[in-house]
Design a protein around this motif. Structure first.
Motif, PDB file in Angstrom:
ATOM      1  N   ILE A   1      -1.071   7.966   7.734  1.00 39.34           N
ATOM      2  CA  ILE A   1       0.213   7.753   8.406  1.00 39.34           C
ATOM      3  C   ILE A   1       0.583   6.282   8.431  1.00 39.34           C
ATOM      4  O   ILE A   1       1.761   5.918   8.352  1.00 39.34           O
ATOM      5  CB  ILE A   1       0.193   8.345   9.843  1.00 39.34           C
ATOM      6  N   TRP A   2      -0.392   5.406   8.514  1.00 40.34           N
ATOM      7  CA  TRP A   2      -0.127   3.976   8.565  1.00 40.34           C
ATOM      8  C   TRP A   2       0.311   3.461   7.205  1.00 40.34           C
ATOM      9  O   TRP A   2       1.200   2.620   7.103  1.00 40.34           O
ATOM     10  CB  TRP A   2      -1.368   3.233   9.052  1.00 40.34           C
ATOM     11  N   LEU A   3      -0.272   3.985   6.142  1.00 41.17           N
ATOM     12  CA  LEU A   3       0.086   3.549   4.799  1.00 41.17           C
ATOM     13  C   LEU A   3       1.509   3.947   4.432  1.00 41.17           C
ATOM     14  O   LEU A   3       2.151   3.276   3.624  1.00 41.17           O
ATOM     15  CB  LEU A   3      -0.887   4.134   3.775  1.00 41.17           C
ATOM     16  N   LYS A   4       1.996   5.029   5.018  1.00 40.39           N
ATOM     17  CA  LYS A   4       3.312   5.547   4.649  1.00 40.39           C
ATOM     18  C   LYS A   4       4.447   4.967   5.483  1.00 40.39           C
ATOM     19  O   LYS A   4       5.594   5.359   5.296  1.00 40.39           O
ATOM     20  CB  LYS A   4       3.326   7.078   4.787  1.00 40.39           C
TER      21      LYS A   4
ATOM     22  N   ALA B   1       0.828  -1.201   0.000  1.00 33.11           N
ATOM     23  CA  ALA B   1       0.000   0.000   0.000  1.00 33.11           C
ATOM     24  C   ALA B   1       0.863   1.251   0.000  1.00 33.11           C
ATOM     25  O   ALA B   1       0.579   2.225  -0.684  1.00 33.11           O
ATOM     26  CB  ALA B   1      -0.920   0.002   1.223  1.00 33.11           C
ATOM     27  N   ALA B   2       1.943   1.206   0.783  1.00 29.47           N
ATOM     28  CA  ALA B   2       2.843   2.349   0.830  1.00 29.47           C
ATOM     29  C   ALA B   2       3.497   2.575  -0.525  1.00 29.47           C
ATOM     30  O   ALA B   2       3.665   3.709  -0.979  1.00 29.47           O
ATOM     31  CB  ALA B   2       3.918   2.126   1.899  1.00 29.47           C
ATOM     32  N   ALA B   3       3.867   1.477  -1.185  1.00 33.23           N
ATOM     33  CA  ALA B   3       4.504   1.592  -2.485  1.00 33.23           C
ATOM     34  C   ALA B   3       3.563   2.208  -3.502  1.00 33.23           C
ATOM     35  O   ALA B   3       3.968   2.989  -4.357  1.00 33.23           O
ATOM     36  CB  ALA B   3       4.962   0.217  -2.963  1.00 33.23           C
TER      37      ALA B   3
ATOM     38  N   ALA C   1       3.632   5.813  -2.822  1.00 32.98           N
ATOM     39  CA  ALA C   1       4.950   6.434  -2.687  1.00 32.98           C
ATOM     40  C   ALA C   1       5.333   7.281  -3.889  1.00 32.98           C
ATOM     41  O   ALA C   1       5.853   8.381  -3.743  1.00 32.98           O
ATOM     42  CB  ALA C   1       6.005   5.361  -2.444  1.00 32.98           C
ATOM     43  N   ALA C   2       5.087   6.760  -5.099  1.00 30.55           N
ATOM     44  CA  ALA C   2       5.535   7.475  -6.283  1.00 30.55           C
ATOM     45  C   ALA C   2       4.914   8.860  -6.358  1.00 30.55           C
ATOM     46  O   ALA C   2       5.613   9.857  -6.532  1.00 30.55           O
ATOM     47  CB  ALA C   2       5.204   6.665  -7.529  1.00 30.55           C
ATOM     48  N   GLY C   3       3.596   8.926  -6.201  1.00 31.85           N
ATOM     49  CA  GLY C   3       2.931  10.213  -6.262  1.00 31.85           C
ATOM     50  C   GLY C   3       3.325  11.122  -5.125  1.00 31.85           C
ATOM     51  O   GLY C   3       3.567  12.311  -5.315  1.00 31.85           O
ATOM     52  N   LEU C   4       3.423  10.546  -3.912  1.00 33.57           N
ATOM     53  CA  LEU C   4       3.801  11.355  -2.749  1.00 33.57           C
ATOM     54  C   LEU C   4       5.213  11.901  -2.892  1.00 33.57           C
ATOM     55  O   LEU C   4       5.491  13.050  -2.551  1.00 33.57           O
ATOM     56  CB  LEU C   4       3.700  10.506  -1.478  1.00 33.57           C
ATOM     57  N   LEU C   5       6.128  11.066  -3.397  1.00 35.47           N
ATOM     58  CA  LEU C   5       7.517  11.485  -3.532  1.00 35.47           C
ATOM     59  C   LEU C   5       7.631  12.623  -4.521  1.00 35.47           C
ATOM     60  O   LEU C   5       8.317  13.619  -4.286  1.00 35.47           O
ATOM     61  CB  LEU C   5       8.376  10.297  -3.972  1.00 35.47           C
TER      62      LEU C   5
ATOM     63  N   ALA D   1       7.571  16.708  11.231  1.00 28.42           N
ATOM     64  CA  ALA D   1       8.150  16.391   9.928  1.00 28.42           C
ATOM     65  C   ALA D   1       8.974  15.111   9.974  1.00 28.42           C
ATOM     66  O   ALA D   1       9.035  14.368   8.995  1.00 28.42           O
ATOM     67  CB  ALA D   1       9.015  17.554   9.451  1.00 28.42           C
ATOM     68  N   ALA D   2       9.608  14.849  11.108  1.00 24.41           N
ATOM     69  CA  ALA D   2      10.478  13.678  11.229  1.00 24.41           C
ATOM     70  C   ALA D   2       9.764  12.445  11.765  1.00 24.41           C
ATOM     71  O   ALA D   2      10.307  11.348  11.726  1.00 24.41           O
ATOM     72  CB  ALA D   2      11.658  14.013  12.153  1.00 24.41           C
ATOM     73  N   TRP D   3       8.550  12.631  12.262  1.00 23.53           N
ATOM     74  CA  TRP D   3       7.810  11.537  12.906  1.00 23.53           C
ATOM     75  C   TRP D   3       7.121  10.672  11.858  1.00 23.53           C
ATOM     76  O   TRP D   3       6.561  11.192  10.914  1.00 23.53           O
ATOM     77  CB  TRP D   3       6.774  12.125  13.869  1.00 23.53           C
ATOM     78  N   PRO D   4       7.125   9.344  12.072  1.00 25.74           N
ATOM     79  CA  PRO D   4       7.817   8.609  13.141  1.00 25.74           C
ATOM     80  C   PRO D   4       9.163   8.032  12.727  1.00 25.74           C
ATOM     81  O   PRO D   4       9.894   7.502  13.550  1.00 25.74           O
ATOM     82  CB  PRO D   4       6.832   7.473  13.428  1.00 25.74           C
TER      83      PRO D   4
END
Length: 334
Positions: free
Chosen positions: A280-283, A52-54, A57-61, A98-101
């Motif tokens: 937050i859980w997906l990331k 799910a994170a993957a 990830a592309a769009g978020l990055l 910004a650094a969490w978690p």
């Protein structure tokens, strides 16, 4: 959890009425799946957290890189630094958020993550952390009963064994299972006096043979547990805290209904319905999930320091079994 999935480990559409399960696929597979079949990802699909994170990830990055670049250029044009302490963005709380978690994970095990963490002074989440891909009424998503197990047999067996060691410490306990379903994964040998459960689907709750009473409750709308103060010795929640968009309020309610010295047991793995899991859980990955669950207990107040135990089988490291992560805490005696 009321969010279950049939046990298919395939990259494809599952037979109705069951949702899709994406197993331990690679990030590339997940990304291709997202690109090729966005309608699947947006529906009742169940992926491992890594997949799910993957997908996201592309769009978020790309978005994060673009935003960071624009911010950096604006900051440099003003003659300042990108993390100027004089700006709100550079405040201690903003830096922590910004650094969490990820930057707060210390040590290589679940146990060490909660033993070594230096908690930020303030709640380190933003409202966006608890948004979801599908913000439609949860009643529609959970309307159809899912009489299936949501994790593999190894997870269930190991969690039962863990419960079998903890529950007898509270003879004739009154137990509450929140975000429950047709099965609570409790041991066959009964050492408690009564089990109450809450969940989203009434048919599922009626089918739970270990429950003595149930209450249908959408904790994302009404984060209040319908029980008196200090009513329970033990509160459990299995692979479901990642669906709560008001986890702090719910965890405070858990503290309220627990007796002094009572125990809360959260358990999690890496499967989810990505459309309903919080952002937050997906990331984040397994160790961050331990830290996130522990943070709910820490910031709720009223609990002793949270602890974690990794009950995962060896095969989970290779992606052939579900990880089993337990986060627990006792309510302070006073």
């Amino acid at each position: 959890s009321s969010s279950g999935a049939l046990g298919f480990s395939v990259l494809g559409r599952a037979p109705q009425p069951g949702p899709l399960v994406v197993g331990q696929g690679s990030a590339v597979q997940a990304a291709h799946l997202a690109a090729a079949a966005p309608d699947i990802i947006g529906s009742a699909a169940c992926l491992t957290a890594g997949a799910a994170a993957a997908v996201a990830a592309a769009g978020l990055l790309l978005a994060a890189t673009a935003v960071a670049g624009r911010r950096g250029r604006r900051s440099l044009r003003r003659g300042g630094s990108m993390a100027s302490p004089s700006s709100p963005r550079g405040s201690a709380s903003a830096v922590a958020r910004a650094a969490w978690p990820q930057s707060f994970v210390q040590g290589g095990s679940a146990e060490e993550v909660l033993q070594k963490v230096q908690w930020p002074q303030e709640w380190p989440y933003t409202a966006n952390d608890f948004t979801r891909q599908d913000e439609s009424d949860d009643l529609y998503f959970y309307d159809q009963p899912r009489l299936c197990t949501h994790v593999d047999d190894s997870f269930i067996g190991r969690l039962k064994t863990y419960y079998g060691k903890v529950f007898p410490q509270y003879p004739d306990a009154r137990i509450l299972d929140i975000c429950s379903s047709w099965i609570s994964h409790y041991p066959e040998e009964k050492t408690w006096s009564r089990v109450s459960i809450t969940g989203m689907n009434e048919y599922e709750l009626k089918e739970n043979k270990q429950a003595d009473d149930y209450t249908v409750r959408n904790l994302n709308v009404t984060p209040v547990l319908p029980y008196e103060d200090a009513s329970f010795d033990i509160v459990t929640c299995t692979v479901s805290m990642d669906y709560l968009n008001k986890p702090l309020e719910v965890t405070k309610e858990v503290a309220r209904v627990l007796k002094p010295g009572g125990t809360v047991i959260f358990s999690t793995s890496n499967r989810c319905f990505p459309s309903k899991a919080v952002n937050i859980w997906l990331k984040t990955g397994d160790m961050e999930h331990v830290l996130i669950y522990g943070s709910y207990l820490h910031y709720a107040g009223g609990f002793e320091p949270p602890e974690a135990v990794d009950l995962s089988p060896p095969m989970s490291k290779m992606g052939f079994a579900d990880p089993v992560l337990v986060i627990t805490a006792k309510k302070k005696a006073s």
